[in-house]
Design an enzyme around this catalytic site. Sequence first.
Site, PDB file in Angstrom:
ATOM      1  N   HIS A  17       0.514  -1.527  -0.132  1.00  0.00           N
ATOM      2  CA  HIS A  17      -0.085  -0.131   0.142  1.00  0.00           C
ATOM      3  C   HIS A  17       0.927   1.494  -0.197  1.00  0.00           C
ATOM      4  O   HIS A  17       0.709   2.590  -0.856  1.00  0.00           O
ATOM      5  CB  HIS A  17      -1.037   0.105   1.097  1.00  0.00           C
ATOM      6  CG  HIS A  17      -1.420  -1.384   1.243  1.00  0.00           C
ATOM      7  ND1 HIS A  17      -1.504  -1.602   2.465  1.00  0.00           N
ATOM      8  CD2 HIS A  17      -2.690  -1.685   0.848  1.00  0.00           C
ATOM      9  CE1 HIS A  17      -2.875  -2.721   2.841  1.00  0.00           C
ATOM     10  NE2 HIS A  17      -3.275  -2.455   0.691  1.00  0.00           N
ATOM     11  N   LYS A  41     -15.259  -6.486   6.309  1.00  0.00           N
ATOM     12  CA  LYS A  41     -14.759  -8.316   6.945  1.00  0.00           C
ATOM     13  C   LYS A  41     -14.437  -8.252   8.171  1.00  0.00           C
ATOM     14  O   LYS A  41     -13.337  -8.624   8.927  1.00  0.00           O
ATOM     15  CB  LYS A  41     -13.753  -7.830   5.922  1.00  0.00           C
ATOM     16  CG  LYS A  41     -13.699  -7.640   3.996  1.00  0.00           C
ATOM     17  CD  LYS A  41     -12.514  -7.329   3.546  1.00  0.00           C
ATOM     18  CE  LYS A  41     -12.674  -7.380   2.250  1.00  0.00           C
ATOM     19  NZ  LYS A  41     -11.711  -6.647   1.529  1.00  0.00           N
ATOM     20  N   ARG A  90      -1.877  -6.363  -8.642  1.00  0.00           N
ATOM     21  CA  ARG A  90      -1.016  -6.807  -7.773  1.00  0.00           C
ATOM     22  C   ARG A  90      -0.656  -8.302  -9.433  1.00  0.00           C
ATOM     23  O   ARG A  90       0.274  -8.766  -9.755  1.00  0.00           O
ATOM     24  CB  ARG A  90      -1.150  -7.513  -6.970  1.00  0.00           C
ATOM     25  CG  ARG A  90      -1.061  -7.125  -5.791  1.00  0.00           C
ATOM     26  CD  ARG A  90      -2.033  -7.733  -5.038  1.00  0.00           C
ATOM     27  NE  ARG A  90      -2.549  -7.746  -4.199  1.00  0.00           N
ATOM     28  CZ  ARG A  90      -3.750  -7.870  -3.294  1.00  0.00           C
ATOM     29  NH1 ARG A  90      -3.337  -8.316  -2.150  1.00  0.00           N
ATOM     30  NH2 ARG A  90      -5.180  -8.632  -3.534  1.00  0.00           N
ATOM     31  N   SER A 128      -3.252  -7.566   2.422  1.00  0.00           N
ATOM     32  CA  SER A 128      -3.554  -7.487   3.882  1.00  0.00           C
ATOM     33  C   SER A 128      -3.557  -8.914   5.024  1.00  0.00           C
ATOM     34  O   SER A 128      -3.247  -9.403   5.814  1.00  0.00           O
ATOM     35  CB  SER A 128      -4.572  -6.244   4.291  1.00  0.00           C
ATOM     36  OG  SER A 128      -3.749  -5.384   3.985  1.00  0.00           O
TER      37      SER A 128
END
Length: 163
Positions: A17, A41, A90, A128
């Site tokens: 990030h 989440k 990514r 994460s």
Amino acid sequence: MKKAIYPGSFDPVTFGHLDMIERSAKVVDQLIVAVLRNNAKNPLFSTEERVSMLEEMTKNIPNVAVQSFDGLLIDYAKSVGATIIIRGLRAVTDFEYELQMAQTNRIVEPGVDTLFLTTSLEYAYLSSTIVKEVASYGGDISHFVPKQLIELIYHKYRKEIKQ
Ligand code: PNS
């Protein structure tokens, strides 16, 4: 003036990030890192904790501010006058979801465009979720997050175990 938002859960913020923030802050005039508040989440860190970690980690970049937001990203973008949403890609696995989000947001508000940056190769694997998984087993997370955050992350799991 090009105003952009970089939205996400940032639970917790990773080197991936921070790399995105540094690089996109060079492309736009003003960057707001926007932490999602109403996260389904069930985040490890509270919104306030995530905002404060991001503030600490970005304090040396003058055109970056950190805020939190609730509800639809596109409504938030409009409310702060941002015309760009920054997202990182990514791998190809990110693409489908990101494309769907970007296209939906653009249908709703054609004045806001999503700008994708590919993540730097050294962080292409990082998320994460991976950080939390490794930390939950007491593993070494020093390659994933800044050293100031390591103890904060471990602490969350120690607290969970005690309860
Ligand atoms: O870091 P994340 O979890 O990949 O970030 C996802 C985020 C916050 C960008 C996305 O979930 C989001 O924008 N949520 C707000 C609600 C919304 O606008 N959803 C998208 C509709 S197309």
